[in-house]
Write a protein that holds these residues in place. Structure first.
Motif, PDB file in Angstrom:
ATOM      1  N   TRP A 138      90.682  19.938 121.980  1.00 34.22           N
ATOM      2  CA  TRP A 138      89.905  19.018 122.808  1.00 34.22           C
ATOM      3  C   TRP A 138      89.008  19.809 123.754  1.00 34.22           C
ATOM      4  CZ3 TRP A 138      91.045  19.858 127.937  1.00 34.22           C
ATOM      5  CH2 TRP A 138      92.346  20.268 128.274  1.00 34.22           C
ATOM      6  N   LEU A 139      87.972  19.136 124.221  1.00 33.04           N
ATOM      7  CA  LEU A 139      87.037  19.723 125.187  1.00 33.04           C
ATOM      8  C   LEU A 139      86.759  18.676 126.244  1.00 33.04           C
ATOM      9  CD1 LEU A 139      85.142  22.253 125.752  1.00 33.04           C
ATOM     10  CD2 LEU A 139      83.321  20.817 124.829  1.00 33.04           C
ATOM     11  N   ASN A 140      87.067  18.979 127.501  1.00 30.57           N
ATOM     12  CA  ASN A 140      86.887  18.033 128.595  1.00 30.57           C
ATOM     13  C   ASN A 140      85.634  18.356 129.395  1.00 30.57           C
ATOM     14  OD1 ASN A 140      87.650  15.859 130.349  1.00 30.57           O
ATOM     15  ND2 ASN A 140      88.331  17.383 131.839  1.00 30.57           N
TER      16      ASN A 140
ATOM     17  N   ARG B  65      86.242  22.615 129.678  1.00 27.59           N
ATOM     18  CA  ARG B  65      87.635  23.065 129.527  1.00 27.59           C
ATOM     19  C   ARG B  65      88.126  22.701 128.137  1.00 27.59           C
ATOM     20  NH1 ARG B  65      92.340  24.222 128.674  1.00 27.59           N
ATOM     21  NH2 ARG B  65      94.095  23.981 130.094  1.00 27.59           N
ATOM     22  N   ALA B  66      88.456  23.722 127.351  1.00 33.51           N
ATOM     23  CA  ALA B  66      88.907  23.521 125.979  1.00 33.51           C
ATOM     24  C   ALA B  66      90.375  23.883 125.838  1.00 33.51           C
ATOM     25  CB  ALA B  66      88.078  24.371 125.021  1.00 33.51           C
TER      26      ALA B  66
ATOM     27  N   LEU C  46      88.093  25.743 115.040  1.00 32.36           N
ATOM     28  CA  LEU C  46      88.158  24.853 116.191  1.00 32.36           C
ATOM     29  C   LEU C  46      87.472  25.452 117.414  1.00 32.36           C
ATOM     30  CD1 LEU C  46      91.754  23.423 115.757  1.00 32.36           C
ATOM     31  CD2 LEU C  46      89.573  22.253 115.371  1.00 32.36           C
ATOM     32  N   LEU C  47      87.504  26.768 117.550  1.00 33.17           N
ATOM     33  CA  LEU C  47      86.754  27.392 118.634  1.00 33.17           C
ATOM     34  C   LEU C  47      85.256  27.231 118.387  1.00 33.17           C
ATOM     35  CD1 LEU C  47      86.900  28.907 121.284  1.00 33.17           C
ATOM     36  CD2 LEU C  47      87.034  31.055 120.004  1.00 33.17           C
TER      37      LEU C  47
ATOM     38  N   ILE D 209      82.492  28.042 128.755  1.00 30.28           N
ATOM     39  CA  ILE D 209      83.642  27.148 128.684  1.00 30.28           C
ATOM     40  C   ILE D 209      84.892  27.988 128.897  1.00 30.28           C
ATOM     41  CG2 ILE D 209      82.527  25.507 127.135  1.00 30.28           C
ATOM     42  CD1 ILE D 209      84.267  26.636 124.860  1.00 30.28           C
ATOM     43  N   ALA D 210      85.970  27.329 129.280  1.00 29.29           N
ATOM     44  CA  ALA D 210      87.229  28.024 129.544  1.00 29.29           C
ATOM     45  C   ALA D 210      88.321  27.475 128.654  1.00 29.29           C
ATOM     46  CB  ALA D 210      87.622  27.866 131.015  1.00 29.29           C
ATOM     47  N   GLN D 211      89.257  28.353 128.288  1.00 31.19           N
ATOM     48  CA  GLN D 211      90.395  27.952 127.478  1.00 31.19           C
ATOM     49  C   GLN D 211      91.620  28.729 127.912  1.00 31.19           C
ATOM     50  OE1 GLN D 211      89.967  27.932 123.184  1.00 31.19           O
ATOM     51  NE2 GLN D 211      92.120  28.463 122.928  1.00 31.19           N
TER      52      GLN D 211
END
Length: 305
Positions: free
Chosen positions: A76-78, A82-83, A100-101, A117-119
């Motif tokens: 998911w990605l918010n 934020r992933a 998926l990345l 983006i951050a994960q």
């Protein structure tokens, strides 16, 4: 229109729905058991992700199934920033995480994110660490899960004069949101609306108001420990803890921990856990209060795209 996912042969993808919550929970729990020997994810936490305001599962989430229809991964990605990606242990090494990345980065660009983006990646997940590192992601922050065993009934220390403590009640929601967000403003990238905070915290079925102590100075809320009572575990969880800036250094965090521990101990729980973030600077305080680090994750940042 959903961003396509280019998967290895034999795998298919679609957006996640509420009907997937239990299967996603089982997948995430399987990854936790592989890495740590136990699971802490709860179904209501997955449901909260899918239902949070501003998040559209139709375009912001993906579930991947293998040829037999078994859930192999999800992501998911918010808000384009934020992933999170989780791949079932039995399907790793096939390129699903890479796909998926790719999807998360493409979805971020689609919503207008071109900087980063951050994960979060569990520090024991070497394959996940290698993947984001190979993409040029760097360290943004570290999260630590702390624990405090309860071998005997906790003793609740006395509060300074003029302060009182009681459990969370329905009318405390707005004040608790303000206290938490004011405290977290010191390190989090954006402030959550009341609706988003409530969906991720007090509207969860595992939220335990009767075991969530609040500290007041008169009628002003100055401290809170909001707790979850998750099923099938002997642990109690503090999901959010905050003390108002002008009341720090008075031992309120110690009291909040003690009251929460006492409530969970009476429920038969024998361990208390919480997460803290490197940007809060709170790790040393929790260690002084007797907590120790059990596991950690690193927040990696990638971009620009």
């Amino acid at each position: 229109m959903p961003v396509p996912v280019v998967l290895p042969a034999g795998f298919s993808s679609r957006a996640a729905t509420d009907a997937d919550v239990e299967a996603i929970h089982e997948l995430v729990a399987a990854t936790e058991r592989e890495l740590h020997g136990e699971a802490e994810t709860a179904p209501d936490g997955i449901k909260a992700v899918l239902s949070r305001p501003g998040f559209d599962p139709a375009v912001d989430s993906v579930v991947v199934h293998d040829v037999d229809g078994r859930l192999a991964a999800w992501a998911w990605l918010n808000r384009g920033k934020r992933a999170q990606i989780d791949v079932d242990p039995g399907h790793r090494g096939l390129g699903i995480g890479t796909a998926l990345l790719d999807w998360a980065e493409a979805r971020a660009v689609e919503v207008g994110t071109t900087d980063w983006i951050a994960q979060a990646v569990d520090d024991k997940d070497q394959a996940g660490v290698d993947l984001v590192r190979a993409r040029g992601y760097d360290v943004l922050a570290v999260n630590w899960q702390l624990e405090l065993p309860m071998d005997s009934e906790p003793v609740i220390p006395a509060l300074p004069e003029g302060l009182t403590v009681r459990p969370f009640a329905a009318g405390d929601a707005a004040a608790a949101h303000l206290l938490i967000e004011d405290a977290f403003d010191e390190w989090q990238p954006r402030r959550k609306s009341y609706e988003e905070w409530a969906a991720m915290m007090i509207e969860r079925s595992s939220f335990a108001p009767e075991r969530s102590p609040l500290i007041f100075a008169g009628d002003e809320l100055v401290g809170a420990a909001l707790c979850l009572d998750l099923p099938d575990t002997d642990e109690g969880y503090i999901e959010q803890l905050a003390v108002r800036r002008d009341h720090r250094g008075k031992g309120l965090a110690r009291t909040l921990l003690a009251v929460a521990r006492h409530g969970f101990y009476r429920r038969g729980k024998r361990n208390l856990t919480l997460w803290t973030h490197s940007d809060t600077g709170a790790l040393a305080m929790y260690e002084r209060l007797g907590m120790t680090v059990r596991r950690s994750t690193t927040m990696y940042r990638g971009g620009p795209f």
